[in-house]
Design a protein around this motif. Structure first.
Motif, PDB file in Angstrom:
ATOM      1  N   LEU A 115      67.853  38.332 -62.633  1.00 21.12           N
ATOM      2  CA  LEU A 115      67.229  38.188 -63.947  1.00 21.12           C
ATOM      3  C   LEU A 115      68.260  38.512 -65.022  1.00 21.12           C
ATOM      4  N   GLU A 116      68.406  37.602 -65.989  1.00 24.12           N
ATOM      5  CA  GLU A 116      69.311  37.860 -67.117  1.00 24.12           C
ATOM      6  C   GLU A 116      68.577  38.733 -68.131  1.00 24.12           C
ATOM      7  N   ILE A 117      69.137  39.914 -68.412  1.00 24.75           N
ATOM      8  CA  ILE A 117      68.457  40.832 -69.334  1.00 24.75           C
ATOM      9  C   ILE A 117      69.096  40.826 -70.722  1.00 24.75           C
ATOM     10  N   SER A 118      70.322  40.351 -70.807  1.00 26.45           N
ATOM     11  CA  SER A 118      70.993  40.137 -72.101  1.00 26.45           C
ATOM     12  C   SER A 118      72.179  39.229 -71.799  1.00 26.45           C
ATOM     13  N   PRO A 119      72.795  38.656 -72.823  1.00 23.98           N
ATOM     14  CA  PRO A 119      73.940  37.782 -72.538  1.00 23.98           C
ATOM     15  C   PRO A 119      74.979  38.495 -71.670  1.00 23.98           C
ATOM     16  N   SER A 120      75.305  37.866 -70.563  1.00 26.05           N
ATOM     17  CA  SER A 120      76.287  38.350 -69.576  1.00 26.05           C
ATOM     18  C   SER A 120      75.916  39.691 -68.933  1.00 26.05           C
ATOM     19  N   LYS A 121      74.626  40.049 -68.949  1.00 27.23           N
ATOM     20  CA  LYS A 121      74.162  41.224 -68.209  1.00 27.23           C
ATOM     21  C   LYS A 121      72.935  40.834 -67.385  1.00 27.23           C
ATOM     22  N   LEU A 139      74.417  43.904 -63.008  1.00 26.99           N
ATOM     23  CA  LEU A 139      75.678  43.166 -62.882  1.00 26.99           C
ATOM     24  C   LEU A 139      76.203  42.838 -64.273  1.00 26.99           C
ATOM     25  N   PRO A 140      77.517  42.780 -64.471  1.00 29.78           N
ATOM     26  CA  PRO A 140      78.557  42.917 -63.443  1.00 29.78           C
ATOM     27  C   PRO A 140      78.980  44.359 -63.134  1.00 29.78           C
ATOM     28  N   SER A 141      78.362  45.353 -63.751  1.00 31.03           N
ATOM     29  CA  SER A 141      78.829  46.739 -63.609  1.00 31.03           C
ATOM     30  C   SER A 141      78.533  47.332 -62.224  1.00 31.03           C
ATOM     31  N   LYS A 142      77.547  46.769 -61.506  1.00 30.43           N
ATOM     32  CA  LYS A 142      77.085  47.274 -60.202  1.00 30.43           C
ATOM     33  C   LYS A 142      76.443  48.664 -60.308  1.00 30.43           C
ATOM     34  N   ILE A 143      76.016  49.036 -61.511  1.00 29.91           N
ATOM     35  CA  ILE A 143      75.339  50.330 -61.698  1.00 29.91           C
ATOM     36  C   ILE A 143      73.955  50.261 -61.046  1.00 29.91           C
ATOM     37  N   PRO A 144      73.611  51.221 -60.163  1.00 32.52           N
ATOM     38  CA  PRO A 144      72.277  51.219 -59.551  1.00 32.52           C
ATOM     39  C   PRO A 144      71.193  51.454 -60.607  1.00 32.52           C
ATOM     40  N   VAL A 145      70.116  50.682 -60.527  1.00 38.14           N
ATOM     41  CA  VAL A 145      68.988  50.836 -61.452  1.00 38.14           C
ATOM     42  C   VAL A 145      67.872  51.630 -60.784  1.00 38.14           C
ATOM     43  N   CYS A 146      67.455  51.190 -59.601  1.00 42.40           N
ATOM     44  CA  CYS A 146      66.393  51.904 -58.896  1.00 42.40           C
ATOM     45  C   CYS A 146      66.289  51.421 -57.461  1.00 42.40           C
ATOM     46  N   SER A 147      65.504  52.168 -56.691  1.00 44.24           N
ATOM     47  CA  SER A 147      65.154  51.795 -55.320  1.00 44.24           C
ATOM     48  C   SER A 147      63.637  51.853 -55.220  1.00 44.24           C
ATOM     49  N   LEU A 148      63.017  50.774 -54.746  1.00 48.48           N
ATOM     50  CA  LEU A 148      61.550  50.676 -54.694  1.00 48.48           C
ATOM     51  C   LEU A 148      61.091  50.683 -53.239  1.00 48.48           C
ATOM     52  N   VAL A 149      60.338  51.714 -52.867  1.00 51.85           N
ATOM     53  CA  VAL A 149      59.811  51.823 -51.495  1.00 51.85           C
ATOM     54  C   VAL A 149      58.314  52.078 -51.587  1.00 51.85           C
ATOM     55  N   PRO A 150      57.488  51.192 -50.990  1.00 48.99           N
ATOM     56  CA  PRO A 150      56.036  51.382 -51.088  1.00 48.99           C
ATOM     57  C   PRO A 150      55.573  52.614 -50.314  1.00 48.99           C
ATOM     58  N   GLU A 151      54.415  53.129 -50.715  1.00 47.53           N
ATOM     59  CA  GLU A 151      53.897  54.337 -50.072  1.00 47.53           C
ATOM     60  C   GLU A 151      53.364  54.052 -48.673  1.00 47.53           C
ATOM     61  N   GLY A 152      52.650  52.929 -48.518  1.00 39.11           N
ATOM     62  CA  GLY A 152      52.089  52.594 -47.209  1.00 39.11           C
ATOM     63  C   GLY A 152      53.104  51.912 -46.317  1.00 39.11           C
ATOM     64  N   LYS A 153      52.731  51.720 -45.038  1.00 37.25           N
ATOM     65  CA  LYS A 153      53.590  51.021 -44.088  1.00 37.25           C
ATOM     66  C   LYS A 153      53.278  49.524 -44.159  1.00 37.25           C
ATOM     67  N   LEU A 154      54.137  48.791 -44.854  1.00 39.14           N
ATOM     68  CA  LEU A 154      53.899  47.351 -45.050  1.00 39.14           C
ATOM     69  C   LEU A 154      54.853  46.486 -44.236  1.00 39.14           C
ATOM     70  N   GLY A 155      55.781  47.140 -43.533  1.00 33.75           N
ATOM     71  CA  GLY A 155      56.769  46.385 -42.776  1.00 33.75           C
ATOM     72  C   GLY A 155      57.905  45.906 -43.668  1.00 33.75           C
ATOM     73  N   MET A 156      58.700  45.011 -43.129  1.00 38.16           N
ATOM     74  CA  MET A 156      59.908  44.534 -43.803  1.00 38.16           C
ATOM     75  C   MET A 156      59.574  43.789 -45.086  1.00 38.16           C
TER      76      MET A 156
END
Length: 328
Positions: A115-121, A139-156
């Motif tokens: 998703l483009e969030i601003s020009p060239s970001k 991107l392009p900075s490769k700075i981590p934004v977040c990690s999303l893990v559901p609460e229930g067991k939903l599989g892959m």
């Protein structure tokens, strides 16, 4: 009398492997291009005027390429492979040099979403090393934004789509999981907004119309599941679409919101009106599973194409319903 089913206007051969992913770039002033990723690790850049491969980028150590896209212009290519890497390539001035690569750790087949969030970001979402984890970086900075893990067991995690709503602070992400669940994530809050069970089988693919807040998902069964977002960001299941044969690899909605195309395990591409999900055409050409479908982004509607990539190593290109035909 009904019209006979159309034939492809032409086909592209020589990819050398199953066609897992397709991406058009026809909106620039330059040559209209189609990018394809194959099961043998090759990314072909097809010139749609000459109908030949302008360039072949050999990436991902011969591992299957499962997703390709371009950043802003066609000068930077981004690709994802089964070697657990996402690669950025510099294509400017005839080059095809690797700029950098990112290790995802994901052994699944979940395609990235950008998703483009601003020009060239940009934000890049991808399946993480943990089974149910989705990671988002900038991107392009490769700075981590977040990690999303559901609460229930939903599989892959099977498929994802990032998007930016017209109202509201930050981006949202739709994800389909192995147990058939669909989740809507608020990326900024790192929280789940809504969850529905869309399929009894794993969600193989999904596509979402951000203008109309409607989406559709497919699995290994004989049914497409249709759903929408209400004003409170709740996912609401709607009437689905029954298919003749089971299994859908991928789906896409044309930019004007009139057509939906599905890539079938039964070697066929099916076209539906997106408004009413009415079947319009069955495109028969391929001799093996259709793995990918994409509508072109031509500015002139008369030039719009549909591309389908198959396990038979061919790409078919079709010109359908381009003259404002009634597709309601």
């Amino acid at each position: 009398m009904s019209h006979p089913p159309p034939l492809p206007i032409y086909t592209l051969r020589g990819a050398g492997g199953p066609l897992n992913t397709l991406h058009f770039s026809c909106h620039e002033e330059g040559t209209p291009l189609l990018f394809s990723g194959s099961g043998k690790g090759a990314i072909h850049i097809w010139n749609l005027n000459s109908r030949r491969a302008e360039k072949i980028v050999e990436g991902h150590s011969g591992s299957s390429v499962i997703w390709v896209s371009t950043l802003q212009s066609t000068d930077t290519l981004i690709s994802q492979g089964r070697d657990l890497q996402v690669c950025l390539w510099n294509l400017s001035e005839g080059r095809s040099e690797l700029l950098e690569s990112l290790w995802t750790g994901s052994v699944g087949f979940c395609q990235c979403s950008m998703l483009e969030i601003s020009p060239s970001k940009y934000l890049l979402a991808f399946a993480g090393q943990q089974t149910e984890e989705i990671k988002i970086i900038e991107l392009p900075s490769k700075i981590p934004v977040c990690s999303l893990v559901p609460e229930g067991k939903l599989g892959m995690v099977m498929c994802i789509q990032l998007w930016q709503p017209d109202s509201g602070p930050g981006p949202l992400l739709l994800a389909g999981y192995e147990d058939g669940s669909l989740l809507l994530w608020d990326v900024t809050q790192r929280s789940t907004l809504s969850q529905v069970k869309a399929h009894p089988e794993p969600v193989m693919c999904l596509t979402f119309d951000t203008k109309r807040l409607r989406g559709i998902s497919g699995s290994s069964e004989k049914k497409l599941s249709s759903w929408m977002l209400d004003s409170q960001n709740n996912l609401q299941l709607q009437d689905g679409v029954m298919l003749v044969n089971p299994g859908v690899s991928q789906m896409c909605i044309r930019e004007d919101g009139k057509l939906l195309a599905s890539a079938g395990w039964d070697h066929r591409v099916r076209i539906f009106s997106w408004k009413k999900l009415r079947p319009l055409a069955v495109l028969q050409y391929h001799t093996d599973m259709v793995l990918s479908v994409a509508f072109s982004d031509h500015q002139d509607p008369r030039q719009r194409l549909l591309a389908a990539g198959s396990k038979d190593q061919r790409i078919s290109l079709w010109s359908i319903y381009n003259e404002g035909a009634d597709t309601g």
